[in-house]
Scaffold this motif. Structure first.
Motif, PDB file in Angstrom:
ATOM      1  N   GLN A 165       0.846  -1.190   0.000  1.00 40.56           N
ATOM      2  CA  GLN A 165       0.000   0.000   0.000  1.00 40.56           C
ATOM      3  C   GLN A 165       0.887   1.247   0.000  1.00 40.56           C
ATOM      4  O   GLN A 165       1.954   1.255   0.577  1.00 40.56           O
ATOM      5  N   PRO A 166       0.430   2.306  -0.657  1.00 43.90           N
ATOM      6  CA  PRO A 166       1.239   3.536  -0.653  1.00 43.90           C
ATOM      7  C   PRO A 166       1.343   4.108   0.756  1.00 43.90           C
ATOM      8  O   PRO A 166       0.437   3.991   1.561  1.00 43.90           O
ATOM      9  N   VAL A 167       2.473   4.717   1.015  1.00 40.94           N
ATOM     10  CA  VAL A 167       2.730   5.332   2.311  1.00 40.94           C
ATOM     11  C   VAL A 167       2.000   6.662   2.377  1.00 40.94           C
ATOM     12  O   VAL A 167       2.003   7.434   1.419  1.00 40.94           O
ATOM     13  N   GLN A 168       1.353   6.940   3.496  1.00 44.06           N
ATOM     14  CA  GLN A 168       0.696   8.225   3.705  1.00 44.06           C
ATOM     15  C   GLN A 168       1.528   9.023   4.705  1.00 44.06           C
ATOM     16  O   GLN A 168       1.750   8.591   5.819  1.00 44.06           O
ATOM     17  N   LEU A 169       1.977  10.188   4.268  1.00 46.92           N
ATOM     18  CA  LEU A 169       2.835  11.021   5.104  1.00 46.92           C
ATOM     19  C   LEU A 169       2.025  12.079   5.833  1.00 46.92           C
ATOM     20  O   LEU A 169       0.936  12.449   5.414  1.00 46.92           O
ATOM     21  N   ALA A 170       2.601  12.572   6.910  1.00 43.35           N
ATOM     22  CA  ALA A 170       1.961  13.631   7.696  1.00 43.35           C
ATOM     23  C   ALA A 170       1.881  14.913   6.875  1.00 43.35           C
ATOM     24  O   ALA A 170       2.595  15.100   5.887  1.00 43.35           O
ATOM     25  N   SER A 171       1.022  15.825   7.304  1.00 45.37           N
ATOM     26  CA  SER A 171       0.784  17.063   6.554  1.00 45.37           C
ATOM     27  C   SER A 171       2.040  17.937   6.435  1.00 45.37           C
ATOM     28  O   SER A 171       2.171  18.695   5.483  1.00 45.37           O
ATOM     29  N   GLN A 172       2.972  17.840   7.385  1.00 42.25           N
ATOM     30  CA  GLN A 172       4.192  18.651   7.308  1.00 42.25           C
ATOM     31  C   GLN A 172       5.079  18.252   6.120  1.00 42.25           C
ATOM     32  O   GLN A 172       5.968  18.993   5.738  1.00 42.25           O
ATOM     33  N   TYR A 173       4.811  17.089   5.533  1.00 43.02           N
ATOM     34  CA  TYR A 173       5.600  16.611   4.393  1.00 43.02           C
ATOM     35  C   TYR A 173       4.854  16.733   3.065  1.00 43.02           C
ATOM     36  O   TYR A 173       5.233  16.114   2.084  1.00 43.02           O
ATOM     37  N   LYS A 174       3.805  17.527   3.015  1.00 38.78           N
ATOM     38  CA  LYS A 174       3.054  17.666   1.759  1.00 38.78           C
ATOM     39  C   LYS A 174       3.858  18.387   0.683  1.00 38.78           C
ATOM     40  O   LYS A 174       3.675  18.142  -0.494  1.00 38.78           O
ATOM     41  N   GLN A 175       4.717  19.307   1.091  1.00 39.07           N
ATOM     42  CA  GLN A 175       5.594  19.999   0.148  1.00 39.07           C
ATOM     43  C   GLN A 175       7.022  19.832   0.636  1.00 39.07           C
ATOM     44  O   GLN A 175       7.332  20.173   1.779  1.00 39.07           O
ATOM     45  N   ILE A 176       7.872  19.327  -0.234  1.00 42.69           N
ATOM     46  CA  ILE A 176       9.259  19.047   0.148  1.00 42.69           C
ATOM     47  C   ILE A 176      10.198  19.645  -0.890  1.00 42.69           C
ATOM     48  O   ILE A 176       9.955  19.561  -2.089  1.00 42.69           O
ATOM     49  N   ARG A 177      11.269  20.222  -0.391  1.00 42.66           N
ATOM     50  CA  ARG A 177      12.343  20.707  -1.256  1.00 42.66           C
ATOM     51  C   ARG A 177      13.588  19.883  -0.898  1.00 42.66           C
ATOM     52  O   ARG A 177      13.962  19.799   0.270  1.00 42.66           O
ATOM     53  N   ILE A 178      14.207  19.283  -1.903  1.00 45.76           N
ATOM     54  CA  ILE A 178      15.389  18.445  -1.695  1.00 45.76           C
ATOM     55  C   ILE A 178      16.631  19.298  -1.948  1.00 45.76           C
ATOM     56  O   ILE A 178      16.755  19.913  -3.000  1.00 45.76           O
ATOM     57  N   GLU A 179      17.530  19.316  -0.989  1.00 44.19           N
ATOM     58  CA  GLU A 179      18.773  20.069  -1.119  1.00 44.19           C
ATOM     59  C   GLU A 179      19.961  19.121  -1.013  1.00 44.19           C
ATOM     60  O   GLU A 179      19.935  18.174  -0.235  1.00 44.19           O
ATOM     61  N   GLY A 180      20.983  19.384  -1.803  1.00 41.46           N
ATOM     62  CA  GLY A 180      22.209  18.595  -1.713  1.00 41.46           C
ATOM     63  C   GLY A 180      22.366  17.573  -2.819  1.00 41.46           C
ATOM     64  O   GLY A 180      23.348  16.838  -2.823  1.00 41.46           O
ATOM     65  N   LEU A 196       8.777  10.162  -3.294  1.00 42.17           N
ATOM     66  CA  LEU A 196       8.035  11.157  -2.508  1.00 42.17           C
ATOM     67  C   LEU A 196       6.693  11.483  -3.155  1.00 42.17           C
ATOM     68  O   LEU A 196       5.678  11.609  -2.463  1.00 42.17           O
ATOM     69  N   GLN A 197       6.676  11.613  -4.477  1.00 45.06           N
ATOM     70  CA  GLN A 197       5.415  11.889  -5.163  1.00 45.06           C
ATOM     71  C   GLN A 197       4.442  10.731  -5.035  1.00 45.06           C
ATOM     72  O   GLN A 197       3.238  10.947  -4.891  1.00 45.06           O
ATOM     73  N   GLU A 198       4.940   9.504  -5.066  1.00 43.84           N
ATOM     74  CA  GLU A 198       4.088   8.330  -4.877  1.00 43.84           C
ATOM     75  C   GLU A 198       3.486   8.312  -3.472  1.00 43.84           C
ATOM     76  O   GLU A 198       2.443   7.720  -3.252  1.00 43.84           O
ATOM     77  N   SER A 199       4.151   8.965  -2.532  1.00 45.03           N
ATOM     78  CA  SER A 199       3.680   9.026  -1.148  1.00 45.03           C
ATOM     79  C   SER A 199       2.773  10.214  -0.893  1.00 45.03           C
ATOM     80  O   SER A 199       2.368  10.454   0.236  1.00 45.03           O
ATOM     81  N   GLY A 200       2.490  10.999  -1.928  1.00 46.17           N
ATOM     82  CA  GLY A 200       1.560  12.111  -1.785  1.00 46.17           C
ATOM     83  C   GLY A 200       2.204  13.467  -1.568  1.00 46.17           C
ATOM     84  O   GLY A 200       1.502  14.457  -1.360  1.00 46.17           O
ATOM     85  N   SER A 201       3.513  13.557  -1.596  1.00 41.18           N
ATOM     86  CA  SER A 201       4.199  14.837  -1.432  1.00 41.18           C
ATOM     87  C   SER A 201       4.411  15.488  -2.791  1.00 41.18           C
ATOM     88  O   SER A 201       4.561  14.805  -3.791  1.00 41.18           O
ATOM     89  N   SER A 202       4.440  16.803  -2.794  1.00 41.46           N
ATOM     90  CA  SER A 202       4.841  17.490  -4.014  1.00 41.46           C
ATOM     91  C   SER A 202       6.267  17.986  -3.793  1.00 41.46           C
ATOM     92  O   SER A 202       6.579  18.592  -2.772  1.00 41.46           O
ATOM     93  N   VAL A 203       7.132  17.688  -4.753  1.00 39.33           N
ATOM     94  CA  VAL A 203       8.535  18.058  -4.651  1.00 39.33           C
ATOM     95  C   VAL A 203       8.749  19.365  -5.392  1.00 39.33           C
ATOM     96  O   VAL A 203       8.447  19.479  -6.575  1.00 39.33           O
ATOM     97  N   ILE A 204       9.239  20.344  -4.668  1.00 42.01           N
ATOM     98  CA  ILE A 204       9.463  21.675  -5.227  1.00 42.01           C
ATOM     99  C   ILE A 204      10.912  21.759  -5.683  1.00 42.01           C
ATOM    100  O   ILE A 204      11.823  21.471  -4.897  1.00 42.01           O
ATOM    101  N   PRO A 205      11.153  22.133  -6.935  1.00 41.62           N
ATOM    102  CA  PRO A 205      12.534  22.259  -7.421  1.00 41.62           C
ATOM    103  C   PRO A 205      13.321  23.256  -6.570  1.00 41.62           C
ATOM    104  O   PRO A 205      12.760  24.225  -6.060  1.00 41.62           O
ATOM    105  N   PRO A 206      14.621  23.051  -6.416  1.00 44.02           N
ATOM    106  CA  PRO A 206      15.430  23.914  -5.539  1.00 44.02           C
ATOM    107  C   PRO A 206      15.428  25.381  -5.921  1.00 44.02           C
ATOM    108  O   PRO A 206      15.505  26.234  -5.059  1.00 44.02           O
ATOM    109  N   ASN A 207      15.331  25.696  -7.197  1.00 41.38           N
ATOM    110  CA  ASN A 207      15.430  27.100  -7.612  1.00 41.38           C
ATOM    111  C   ASN A 207      14.083  27.787  -7.760  1.00 41.38           C
ATOM    112  O   ASN A 207      14.023  28.946  -8.102  1.00 41.38           O
ATOM    113  N   GLU A 208      12.999  27.090  -7.505  1.00 42.81           N
ATOM    114  CA  GLU A 208      11.673  27.689  -7.650  1.00 42.81           C
ATOM    115  C   GLU A 208      11.258  28.367  -6.350  1.00 42.81           C
ATOM    116  O   GLU A 208      11.401  27.823  -5.267  1.00 42.81           O
TER     117      GLU A 208
END
Length: 176
Positions: free
Chosen positions: A30-45, A60-72
């Protein structure tokens, strides 16, 4: 063997093999459901065009998070969680030689530290830097260089996928 014990053996075998997919390792059904604090994530490094970034973004997207590009720039910056990848080390090393002193077996490895913080850089817990250390060995045969190169690429891809899966599981069950 008693009927009850036979039933348990068959049941356990079915559970083990239903979680595995043709040598690809164990995957959660089953897909992982993350807490609301992880709905938007920016990956650095990580490099945005790198394979590890792509595997992490997909997981992360499969888990329901939206990944924001580093420069946006983000209108809701305060609700974005930063995932910091640090001390990334990956490569291969020889672990076995033939009698002619040629490389026979390699160990591919992926090591890094990661932590989460809010947009202001504040960590929830100062001891919240986590470490992932994955490796996989494979036999090398100089007669099949092209096949072994492809096998190495696939192993690296699986290491990235496994690392991404471990991060998401930590996000689901661990602290921020």
């Amino acid at each position: 063997m008693r009927p009850r014990r036979l039933f348990l053996v068959i049941l356990m075998s079915a559970l083990i093999f239903s979680g595995c997919s043709a040598g690809n390792g164990f995957h959660l059904r089953q897909p992982v459901q993350l807490a609301s604090q992880y709905k938007q994530i920016r990956i650095e490094g990580l490099a945005v065009d790198g394979e590890f970034y792509k595997a992490l973004k997909y997981t992360l997207q499969e888990s329901g998070s939206s990944v924001i590009p580093p420069n946006e720039t983000n209108r809701q910056a305060s609700s974005t969680t930063l995932l910091h990848i640090q001390n990334l080390r990956e490569g291969k090393r020889v672990v076995a030689y033939t009698s002619e002193r040629k490389a026979r077996e390699y160990l591919l490895y992926l090591k890094f530290d990661y932590s989460f913080s809010d947009q202001l850089g504040k960590r929830a817990n100062q001891a919240s830097v986590h470490r992932i250390n994955l490796d996989h060995s494979f036999l090398y045969d100089a007669n099949f260089v092209l096949g072994k190169t492809e096998e190495e690429r696939q192993i690296r891809e699986k290491l990235y996928q496994e690392a991404a899966r471990l991060i998401v599981l930590k996000m689901q069950y661990g602290e921020k």
